[in-house]
Design a protein around this motif. Structure first.
Motif, PDB file in Angstrom:
ATOM      1  N   ALA A 270       4.655   0.359   1.504  1.00 52.07           N
ATOM      2  CA  ALA A 270       3.621  -0.769   0.871  1.00 52.07           C
ATOM      3  C   ALA A 270       2.902  -1.679   1.675  1.00 52.07           C
ATOM      4  O   ALA A 270       3.318  -2.092   2.736  1.00 52.07           O
ATOM      5  CB  ALA A 270       4.590  -1.712   0.100  1.00 52.07           C
TER       6      ALA A 270
ATOM      7  N   ALA B 131      -2.016   6.557  -5.877  1.00 49.80           N
ATOM      8  CA  ALA B 131      -2.050   5.371  -5.118  1.00 49.80           C
ATOM      9  C   ALA B 131      -3.543   4.988  -4.236  1.00 49.80           C
ATOM     10  O   ALA B 131      -3.723   6.089  -4.169  1.00 49.80           O
ATOM     11  CB  ALA B 131      -0.710   5.285  -4.203  1.00 49.80           C
TER      12      ALA B 131
ATOM     13  N   ARG C 108      -5.005   3.662  -0.743  1.00 48.42           N
ATOM     14  CA  ARG C 108      -4.335   3.443   0.473  1.00 48.42           C
ATOM     15  C   ARG C 108      -5.594   3.011   1.147  1.00 48.42           C
ATOM     16  O   ARG C 108      -6.601   3.416   0.980  1.00 48.42           O
ATOM     17  CB  ARG C 108      -3.571   4.447   1.321  1.00 48.42           C
ATOM     18  CG  ARG C 108      -4.517   5.579   1.542  1.00 48.42           C
ATOM     19  CD  ARG C 108      -3.416   6.840   2.204  1.00 48.42           C
ATOM     20  NE  ARG C 108      -2.693   6.539   3.231  1.00 48.42           N
ATOM     21  CZ  ARG C 108      -3.153   6.741   4.453  1.00 48.42           C
ATOM     22  NH1 ARG C 108      -4.342   7.321   4.461  1.00 48.42           N
ATOM     23  NH2 ARG C 108      -2.781   6.432   5.434  1.00 48.42           N
TER      24      ARG C 108
ATOM     25  N   ALA D  23       0.062   1.601   0.933  1.00 49.35           N
ATOM     26  CA  ALA D  23      -0.469   1.554  -0.527  1.00 49.35           C
ATOM     27  C   ALA D  23      -0.854   0.175  -0.732  1.00 49.35           C
ATOM     28  O   ALA D  23      -0.008  -0.744  -0.664  1.00 49.35           O
ATOM     29  CB  ALA D  23       0.567   2.221  -1.549  1.00 49.35           C
ATOM     30  N   VAL D  24      -1.991   0.033  -1.538  1.00 47.57           N
ATOM     31  CA  VAL D  24      -2.343  -1.253  -2.124  1.00 47.57           C
ATOM     32  C   VAL D  24      -2.344  -1.315  -3.498  1.00 47.57           C
ATOM     33  O   VAL D  24      -2.641  -2.216  -4.326  1.00 47.57           O
ATOM     34  CB  VAL D  24      -3.730  -1.741  -1.339  1.00 47.57           C
ATOM     35  CG1 VAL D  24      -3.469  -2.059   0.059  1.00 47.57           C
ATOM     36  CG2 VAL D  24      -4.789  -0.678  -1.499  1.00 47.57           C
ATOM     37  N   ARG D  25      -2.326  -0.118  -4.085  1.00 44.64           N
ATOM     38  CA  ARG D  25      -2.176  -0.129  -5.475  1.00 44.64           C
ATOM     39  C   ARG D  25      -1.547   1.066  -5.856  1.00 44.64           C
ATOM     40  O   ARG D  25      -1.515   2.071  -5.216  1.00 44.64           O
ATOM     41  CB  ARG D  25      -3.661   0.202  -5.966  1.00 44.64           C
ATOM     42  CG  ARG D  25      -4.300  -0.815  -6.952  1.00 44.64           C
ATOM     43  CD  ARG D  25      -5.454  -0.278  -7.481  1.00 44.64           C
ATOM     44  NE  ARG D  25      -5.253   0.280  -8.815  1.00 44.64           N
ATOM     45  CZ  ARG D  25      -5.762  -0.272  -9.696  1.00 44.64           C
ATOM     46  NH1 ARG D  25      -6.683  -1.266 -10.028  1.00 44.64           N
ATOM     47  NH2 ARG D  25      -5.529   0.181 -11.150  1.00 44.64           N
TER      48      ARG D  25
ATOM     49  N   LEU E 233      -0.530  -5.100  -2.603  1.00 44.65           N
ATOM     50  CA  LEU E 233       0.157  -4.083  -3.637  1.00 44.65           C
ATOM     51  C   LEU E 233       0.499  -5.078  -4.838  1.00 44.65           C
ATOM     52  O   LEU E 233       0.183  -4.823  -5.972  1.00 44.65           O
ATOM     53  CB  LEU E 233       1.212  -3.207  -2.875  1.00 44.65           C
ATOM     54  CG  LEU E 233       1.769  -2.353  -4.115  1.00 44.65           C
ATOM     55  CD1 LEU E 233       0.949  -1.336  -4.677  1.00 44.65           C
ATOM     56  CD2 LEU E 233       2.931  -1.583  -3.260  1.00 44.65           C
TER      57      LEU E 233
ATOM     58  N   GLU F 201       7.640  -4.206  -5.646  1.00 44.47           N
ATOM     59  CA  GLU F 201       7.072  -3.043  -6.384  1.00 44.47           C
ATOM     60  C   GLU F 201       8.162  -2.377  -7.249  1.00 44.47           C
ATOM     61  O   GLU F 201       7.903  -1.893  -8.435  1.00 44.47           O
ATOM     62  CB  GLU F 201       6.363  -2.108  -5.634  1.00 44.47           C
ATOM     63  CG  GLU F 201       5.401  -1.161  -6.245  1.00 44.47           C
ATOM     64  CD  GLU F 201       4.141  -1.756  -6.807  1.00 44.47           C
ATOM     65  OE1 GLU F 201       3.861  -2.916  -6.514  1.00 44.47           O
ATOM     66  OE2 GLU F 201       3.664  -1.297  -7.607  1.00 44.47           O
TER      67      GLU F 201
END
Ligand SMILES: Cc1cc2nc3c(=O)[nH]c(=O)nc-3n(C[C@H](O)[C@H](O)[C@H](O)COP(=O)(O)OP(=O)(O)OC[C@H]3O[C@@H](n4cnc5c(N)ncnc54)[C@H](O)[C@@H]3O)c2cc1C
Lengths: 324, 248
Positions: free
Chosen positions: B175, B154, B156, B142-144, B179, B45
């Motif tokens: 992360a 973000a 989650r 967090a996935v984005r 992500l 990331e």
């Protein structure tokens, strides 16, 4: 011990794990001549909070204001720490949910406290608590002791009994903890619910499918079985990586850790990383056509056969039993 | 942008875990150690953010000399600088966080990344503890992630869905799988990483608050009962689940 039990709510509803936290606090308090104070944070949570008396809280505190409707890591942790100090408690219990796991580390730092996360046993020993927690993806168990004055524990959901409510309602004390804008530097601005589906992390029964199902559309059969039995659908990583199922359903070391009463593994080989997420399930059923699949070593009941033949038959049989 | 990523050196997830003679640690013989899989996502990331916004990525690991291997992996993936906080005394999440927070305070990054959990102690605590020690906002699991105008937005994972969280920078992000898909280091990257320096610092000693009394293997489950090998076993399975296990 004076124990503060944080009872998580979302949309003004408690999770089952919130009751587990209050009940566990009660169990510890009973052995230490202690007191259980339950804490609820949110907007207009006073009305739901009194219910916690039924699970063993002697006092129930509510900290509420519109800005607290959505979770904030910074604000919620501040409230929990402030309340503990005010009440001079020595133990904070939270559930190891998405919220609890996010909040507890901050609470621990604020209170200069050691933290035991994702505990599966709490045992009172003299003046202290010995916690057992899975490490290395459940391949080992650590018995730990916290040496700081205040101790924070998060409890793995579905492991500690919540018991049945005694129906005792407790008068809720609304507590004011002054908060300023800078207490909300991390704030949930929106909740995106996945079409009201039961989450694997919260389900009491899970039916999981693996690569042996061969295609995304064959999960229909898993959904049908889960539907009949009242469970959630789970998946192995192979299936998630193939894009057949969303990551939110992945069970295992890099997915979710689950402890349902019943876990049905269909066409899943039972790789060590998968077992890491589900081996603490109370009962495990394996359906696999390979008699040497490692999953049979962990399963309580196994059927060695083609899933395409067994699963629909099982769905029918369960429907019959449940009169559906 | 100055980006920091804290990484750990952990047993491969496929490793067989055995308990050392002291009954408190694992026996490390024969175990392959790797960059913690979630930290790999955190490194990726940072690299993507750098590629988008320019800047530098600093990877930090607390531990003994063995951690250099993991720092080299991060260098091979493309981080600019690697720092070893050299200390192999026993630590808990709190004392690990303290050492990392002390160093991060010195370099004050715009964003600090961690994996959502380290697959050894499985504590899922260090990232958020560091955030609290530094007085920073955080988003865990967090996935984005999108970073714009000094704010991180973000998503989650939460039970049954996701939660969109806003945090002003500088902030801490941990992360989760999903992500991104971490890159493989290129051969060129691997070669270059071999000669890159790893800065060493000695963190202040901190007393852990957690004491491990015993580490043990989970009670082994004896293999279960094979109910059958064709669909005639189904009714017996349902009976067992209903009458013996009482789960349906
Ligand atoms: C760092 C790391 C993290 C990981 N994290 C996870 C994780 O979180 N979760 C996870 O699950 N995995 C994880 N894995 C991957 C794991 O190692 C396995 O690759 C994965 O679990 C395999 O998934 P599977 O059992 O569905 O597939 P396979 O191993 O391919 O097994 C398929 C099974 O289906 C059976 N089968 C085939 N056809 C049929 C049929 N018609 N009827 C009945 N049975 C049939 C086969 O006999 C076989 O046992 C991780 C790996 C690594 C390296």
């Amino acid at each position: 011990m004076k124990i503060l039990a944080f009872a998580e709510q979302r949309n003004n509803k408690f999770k089952k794990s919130s009751f587990e936290v209050v009940r566990t606090a009660r169990t510890i308090a009973d052995q230490t001549d202690g007191e259980v104070i339950a804490l609820v944070i949110g907007d207009q949570v006073q009305t739901i909070a009194s219910e916690l008396g039924g699970y063993g809280a002697q006092r129930v505190l509510a900290v509420q204001q519109p800005k607290l409707e959505k979770y904030s890591s910074t604000a919620y942790s501040k409230i929990i720490a402030e309340v503990l100090k005010k009440e001079q408690g020595s133990v904070v219990l939270l559930s190891a949910t998405a919220m609890g796991k996010d909040c507890a580390p901050r609470v621990a730092v604020k209170l200069d406290a050691g933290m035991g996360s994702d505990c599966i046993v709490l045992k009172v020993e003299g003046e202290n608590i010995i916690a057992t927690r899975p490490v290395y993806g459940g391949k080992a168990l650590a018995d730990i002791k916290i040496n700081s004055a205040v101790k924070v524990f998060t409890l793995r959901p579905n492991v500690f009994p919540a018991g049945i409510s005694s129906g005792t309602a407790v008068r809720v004390e609304v507590v004011d903890i002054p908060l300023i804008d800078s207490d909300f530097t991390s704030l949930a601005v929106e909740t995106i619910q996945a079409s009201g589906k039961l989450d694997v992390a919260e389900a009491d029964i899970i039916v999981s499918g693996g690569r042996g199902l061969k295609a995304a559309e064959n999960f229909k059969m898993i959904e049908d079985l889960a539907g009949a039995i009242g469970g959630a659908v789970g998946a192995s990583r192979a299936v998630v990586d193939a894009g057949w199922r969303p990551h939110s359903e992945q069970v295992g070391q890099t997915g979710k850790t689950v402890s349902p009463s019943l876990y049905v593994a269909v066409a899943i080989s039972g790789a060590i990383q998968h077992l890491a997420g589900m081996s603490s399930s109370k009962y495990i059923v394996a359906i696999n056509k390979d008699k040497d699949a490692p999953i049979f070593q962990t399963a309580d009941y196994g059927i060695i056969a083609d899933a395409f033949e067994i699963v629909p038959a099982l769905t029918q049989e369960i429907k019959k039993l449940l009169g559906k | 942008m100055k980006l920091a990523v804290c990484i750990n050196h952990v047993p491969d997830t496929a490793a067989k875990i055995t308990i050392a003679a002291d009954g408190k640690n694992i026996d490390k013989t024969g175990i392959t150690f790797v960059l913690n899989p979630y930290d790999e996502i955190a490194v990726e990331e940072c690299l993507r953010l750098k590629e988008k916004n320019s800047g530098e990525v600093i990877a930090i690991s607390l531990g003994g000399d063995a951690h250099k291997e993991t720092l080299r992996k991060a260098l091979a993936m493309g981080v600019d600088k690697a720092v070893l906080l050299k200390d192999d005394s026993p630590r808990d999440s709190f004392s690990v966080s303290r050492a990392l927070a002390d160093y991060l305070k010195e370099i004050s990054p715009d964003a600090i990344f961690f994996g959502k959990q380290s697959v050894d102690s499985d504590d899922a605590a260090v990232g958020t503890m560091v955030a609290e020690m530094l007085g920073l906002p955080s988003v865990s699991v967090a996935v984005r992630l999108e970073i714009a105008n000094g704010t991180a937005i973000a998503e989650r994972e939460i039970e049954g869905g996701k939660e969109k969280v806003q945090a002003t920078l500088p902030a801490v992000i941990t992360a989760q799988k999903g992500l991104n898909e971490p890159r493989y280091p290129s051969l060129k990257g691997i070669m270059a990483a071999k000669s890159k320096p790893i800065e060493e610092k000695v963190p202040a000693a901190t007393q852990p608050k957690i004491e491990v009394i015993a580490l043990r293997k989970p009670p082994s489950k004896s293999a279960g009962k094979i109910v059958g090998t064709d669909s005639s076993a189904v009714s017996e399975l349902v009976r067992l689940l209903h009458e013996e296990a009482k789960v349906i």
